[in-house]
Design a protein around this motif. Structure first.
Motif, PDB file in Angstrom:
ATOM      1  N   GLU A  48      30.132 152.044 -40.786  1.00 24.58           N
ATOM      2  CA  GLU A  48      29.118 152.741 -41.583  1.00 24.58           C
ATOM      3  C   GLU A  48      27.712 152.398 -41.101  1.00 24.58           C
ATOM      4  OE1 GLU A  48      27.410 152.021 -45.942  1.00 24.58           O
ATOM      5  OE2 GLU A  48      29.528 152.596 -45.951  1.00 24.58           O
ATOM      6  N   ALA A  49      27.469 151.121 -40.828  1.00 24.01           N
ATOM      7  CA  ALA A  49      26.128 150.693 -40.400  1.00 24.01           C
ATOM      8  C   ALA A  49      25.778 151.291 -39.044  1.00 24.01           C
ATOM      9  CB  ALA A  49      26.056 149.167 -40.344  1.00 24.01           C
ATOM     10  N   ASN A  50      26.739 151.314 -38.133  1.00 23.54           N
ATOM     11  CA  ASN A  50      26.527 151.877 -36.806  1.00 23.54           C
ATOM     12  C   ASN A  50      25.221 151.343 -36.208  1.00 23.54           C
ATOM     13  OD1 ASN A  50      27.242 153.412 -34.594  1.00 23.54           O
ATOM     14  ND2 ASN A  50      26.207 155.262 -35.353  1.00 23.54           N
ATOM     15  N   TYR A  51      25.070 150.031 -36.265  1.00 26.04           N
ATOM     16  CA  TYR A  51      23.823 149.379 -35.884  1.00 26.04           C
ATOM     17  C   TYR A  51      24.026 148.615 -34.578  1.00 26.04           C
ATOM     18  CZ  TYR A  51      19.297 147.258 -36.831  1.00 26.04           C
ATOM     19  OH  TYR A  51      17.982 146.882 -36.773  1.00 26.04           O
ATOM     20  N   ARG A 119      23.667 137.823 -37.229  1.00 22.15           N
ATOM     21  CA  ARG A 119      23.067 139.009 -37.835  1.00 22.15           C
ATOM     22  C   ARG A 119      21.892 139.500 -36.990  1.00 22.15           C
ATOM     23  NH1 ARG A 119      23.332 140.815 -42.989  1.00 22.15           N
ATOM     24  NH2 ARG A 119      21.762 142.337 -43.561  1.00 22.15           N
ATOM     25  N   PRO A 120      21.935 140.768 -36.561  1.00 23.24           N
ATOM     26  CA  PRO A 120      20.815 141.280 -35.773  1.00 23.24           C
ATOM     27  C   PRO A 120      19.618 141.570 -36.680  1.00 23.24           C
ATOM     28  CG  PRO A 120      22.425 143.010 -36.105  1.00 23.24           C
ATOM     29  CD  PRO A 120      23.000 141.748 -36.696  1.00 23.24           C
ATOM     30  N   GLU A 121      18.456 141.379 -36.142  1.00 25.96           N
ATOM     31  CA  GLU A 121      17.243 141.655 -36.905  1.00 25.96           C
ATOM     32  C   GLU A 121      17.168 143.144 -37.223  1.00 25.96           C
ATOM     33  OE1 GLU A 121      12.492 140.891 -36.380  1.00 25.96           O
ATOM     34  OE2 GLU A 121      13.929 139.440 -35.574  1.00 25.96           O
ATOM     35  N   GLY A 122      16.833 143.439 -38.456  1.00 29.22           N
ATOM     36  CA  GLY A 122      16.683 144.817 -38.879  1.00 29.22           C
ATOM     37  C   GLY A 122      17.925 145.439 -39.511  1.00 29.22           C
ATOM     38  N   LEU A 123      19.040 144.719 -39.488  1.00 29.11           N
ATOM     39  CA  LEU A 123      20.241 145.241 -40.126  1.00 29.11           C
ATOM     40  C   LEU A 123      19.964 145.343 -41.630  1.00 29.11           C
ATOM     41  CD1 LEU A 123      23.286 146.023 -39.814  1.00 29.11           C
ATOM     42  CD2 LEU A 123      23.815 143.640 -40.346  1.00 29.11           C
ATOM     43  N   PRO A 124      20.220 146.490 -42.234  1.00 30.78           N
ATOM     44  CA  PRO A 124      19.922 146.656 -43.658  1.00 30.78           C
ATOM     45  C   PRO A 124      20.560 145.550 -44.504  1.00 30.78           C
ATOM     46  CG  PRO A 124      20.488 148.772 -42.709  1.00 30.78           C
ATOM     47  CD  PRO A 124      20.752 147.735 -41.651  1.00 30.78           C
ATOM     48  N   SER A 125      19.850 145.148 -45.557  1.00 28.40           N
ATOM     49  CA  SER A 125      20.310 144.042 -46.410  1.00 28.40           C
ATOM     50  C   SER A 125      21.597 144.386 -47.156  1.00 28.40           C
ATOM     51  CB  SER A 125      19.218 143.655 -47.409  1.00 28.40           C
ATOM     52  OG  SER A 125      18.899 144.766 -48.224  1.00 28.40           O
ATOM     53  N   LYS A 126      21.930 145.659 -47.213  1.00 24.14           N
ATOM     54  CA  LYS A 126      23.185 146.095 -47.848  1.00 24.14           C
ATOM     55  C   LYS A 126      24.390 145.386 -47.215  1.00 24.14           C
ATOM     56  CE  LYS A 126      26.056 150.219 -48.205  1.00 24.14           C
ATOM     57  NZ  LYS A 126      26.153 151.651 -47.916  1.00 24.14           N
ATOM     58  N   TYR A 127      24.259 145.018 -45.935  1.00 25.90           N
ATOM     59  CA  TYR A 127      25.348 144.401 -45.206  1.00 25.90           C
ATOM     60  C   TYR A 127      25.120 142.912 -45.087  1.00 25.90           C
ATOM     61  CZ  TYR A 127      25.839 149.294 -44.028  1.00 25.90           C
ATOM     62  OH  TYR A 127      25.946 150.644 -44.081  1.00 25.90           O
TER      63      TYR A 127
END
Length: 127
Positions: A48-51, A119-127
Protein backbone atom coordinates in the motif's frame (compact mmCIF):
# COMPACT_ATOMS: atom_id res chain seq x y z
CA UNK A 1 0.31 -50.72 48.57
CA UNK A 2 3.29 -48.34 48.40
CA UNK A 3 3.83 -49.36 44.80
CA UNK A 4 0.25 -48.41 43.85
CA UNK A 5 0.51 -45.08 45.68
CA UNK A 6 3.72 -44.31 43.82
CA UNK A 7 2.11 -45.25 40.48
CA UNK A 8 -0.91 -43.06 41.27
CA UNK A 9 1.29 -40.05 42.10
CA UNK A 10 3.43 -40.64 39.03
CA UNK A 11 0.33 -40.86 36.83
CA UNK A 12 -1.06 -37.64 38.28
CA UNK A 13 2.27 -35.93 37.69
CA UNK A 14 2.30 -37.07 34.06
CA UNK A 15 -1.27 -35.89 33.54
CA UNK A 16 -0.41 -32.44 34.86
CA UNK A 17 2.62 -32.33 32.60
CA UNK A 18 0.52 -33.43 29.64
CA UNK A 19 -2.00 -30.68 30.31
CA UNK A 20 0.78 -28.09 30.40
CA UNK A 21 2.20 -29.47 27.16
CA UNK A 22 -1.24 -29.35 25.57
CA UNK A 23 -1.78 -25.78 26.75
CA UNK A 24 1.69 -24.77 25.58
CA UNK A 25 1.07 -26.34 22.17
CA UNK A 26 -2.21 -24.43 21.88
CA UNK A 27 -0.46 -21.17 22.76
CA UNK A 28 2.28 -21.87 20.24
CA UNK A 29 -0.26 -22.48 17.47
CA UNK A 30 -2.26 -19.37 18.41
CA UNK A 31 0.92 -17.26 18.46
CA UNK A 32 2.02 -18.68 15.10
CA UNK A 33 -1.36 -17.87 13.55
CA UNK A 34 -1.33 -14.32 14.90
CA UNK A 35 2.32 -13.90 13.94
CA UNK A 36 1.48 -14.91 10.38
CA UNK A 37 -1.20 -12.22 10.47
CA UNK A 38 1.42 -9.68 11.57
CA UNK A 39 3.62 -10.70 8.66
CA UNK A 40 0.70 -10.34 6.24
CA UNK A 41 -0.16 -6.91 7.65
CA UNK A 42 3.43 -5.70 7.16
CA UNK A 43 3.43 -7.04 3.60
CA UNK A 44 0.09 -5.39 2.85
CA UNK A 45 1.29 -2.10 4.31
CA UNK A 46 4.44 -2.29 2.21
CA UNK A 47 2.39 -2.80 -0.95
CA UNK A 48 0.00 0.00 0.00
CA UNK A 49 2.77 2.45 0.92
CA UNK A 50 4.69 1.74 -2.30
CA UNK A 51 7.48 3.88 -0.88
CA UNK A 52 11.06 3.79 -2.15
CA UNK A 53 13.62 2.09 0.08
CA UNK A 54 11.03 0.95 2.64
CA UNK A 55 11.42 -2.78 1.99
CA UNK A 56 13.83 -3.44 4.87
CA UNK A 57 11.66 -1.48 7.30
CA UNK A 58 8.61 -3.61 6.55
CA UNK A 59 10.70 -6.78 6.78
CA UNK A 60 11.94 -5.76 10.22
CA UNK A 61 8.51 -4.57 11.37
CA UNK A 62 6.69 -7.74 10.33
CA UNK A 63 9.25 -9.94 12.05
CA UNK A 64 9.29 -7.74 15.14
CA UNK A 65 5.50 -7.73 15.51
CA UNK A 66 5.26 -11.49 14.97
CA UNK A 67 8.08 -12.28 17.41
CA UNK A 68 6.40 -10.19 20.11
CA UNK A 69 3.60 -12.79 20.08
CA UNK A 70 5.88 -15.40 21.60
CA UNK A 71 7.72 -18.51 20.39
CA UNK A 72 5.00 -19.42 17.88
CA UNK A 73 5.04 -15.96 16.35
CA UNK A 74 8.81 -15.96 16.15
CA UNK A 75 8.74 -19.37 14.48
CA UNK A 76 6.10 -18.24 11.96
CA UNK A 77 8.11 -15.11 11.14
CA UNK A 78 11.23 -17.16 10.50
CA UNK A 79 9.46 -19.74 8.32
CA UNK A 80 7.61 -17.10 6.29
CA UNK A 81 10.70 -14.91 5.89
CA UNK A 82 12.91 -17.81 4.82
CA UNK A 83 10.32 -19.09 2.34
CA UNK A 84 9.81 -15.64 0.85
CA UNK A 85 13.53 -15.00 0.50
CA UNK A 86 14.09 -18.42 -1.06
CA UNK A 87 11.35 -17.71 -3.58
CA UNK A 88 12.58 -14.17 -4.18
CA UNK A 89 16.18 -15.20 -4.74
CA UNK A 90 15.18 -18.03 -7.11
CA UNK A 91 12.41 -16.29 -9.07
CA UNK A 92 12.75 -12.53 -8.91
CA UNK A 93 16.45 -12.35 -9.68
CA UNK A 94 17.07 -9.51 -7.23
CA UNK A 95 20.34 -11.05 -6.22
CA UNK A 96 22.12 -12.50 -3.25
CA UNK A 97 22.98 -9.11 -1.73
CA UNK A 98 19.35 -8.03 -1.56
CA UNK A 99 18.39 -11.37 -0.01
CA UNK A 100 21.19 -11.03 2.55
CA UNK A 101 20.04 -7.52 3.50
CA UNK A 102 16.41 -8.66 3.76
CA UNK A 103 17.42 -11.56 6.01
CA UNK A 104 19.48 -9.19 8.15
CA UNK A 105 16.41 -6.96 8.65
CA UNK A 106 14.27 -10.05 9.32
CA UNK A 107 16.63 -11.34 12.01
CA UNK A 108 17.00 -7.88 13.54
CA UNK A 109 13.23 -7.52 13.90
CA UNK A 110 12.79 -11.06 15.25
CA UNK A 111 15.45 -10.47 17.88
CA UNK A 112 13.51 -7.48 19.24
CA UNK A 113 15.42 -4.71 17.49
CA UNK A 114 13.53 -1.49 16.75
CA UNK A 115 12.28 -1.66 13.13
CA UNK A 116 12.59 2.13 12.87
CA UNK A 117 16.31 1.56 12.33
CA UNK A 118 15.33 0.74 8.74
CA UNK A 119 12.57 3.32 8.38
CA UNK A 120 13.19 5.58 5.38
CA UNK A 121 12.82 9.29 5.92
CA UNK A 122 9.48 10.59 4.76
CA UNK A 123 7.55 7.35 5.12
CA UNK A 124 4.06 8.36 6.29
CA UNK A 125 3.51 7.96 10.04
CA UNK A 126 0.56 5.66 9.29
CA UNK A 127 3.18 2.92 8.85
Amino acid sequence: MKFYNCMLLLSLGLCVSAQNWFTDAGSFIRDAYRGAGDMWRAYSDMREANYKHSDKYFHARGNYDAAQRGPGGKWAAEVISDARELWQSDVSGRGAEDTRQDQEANAYGRSGGDPNRYRPEGLPSKY
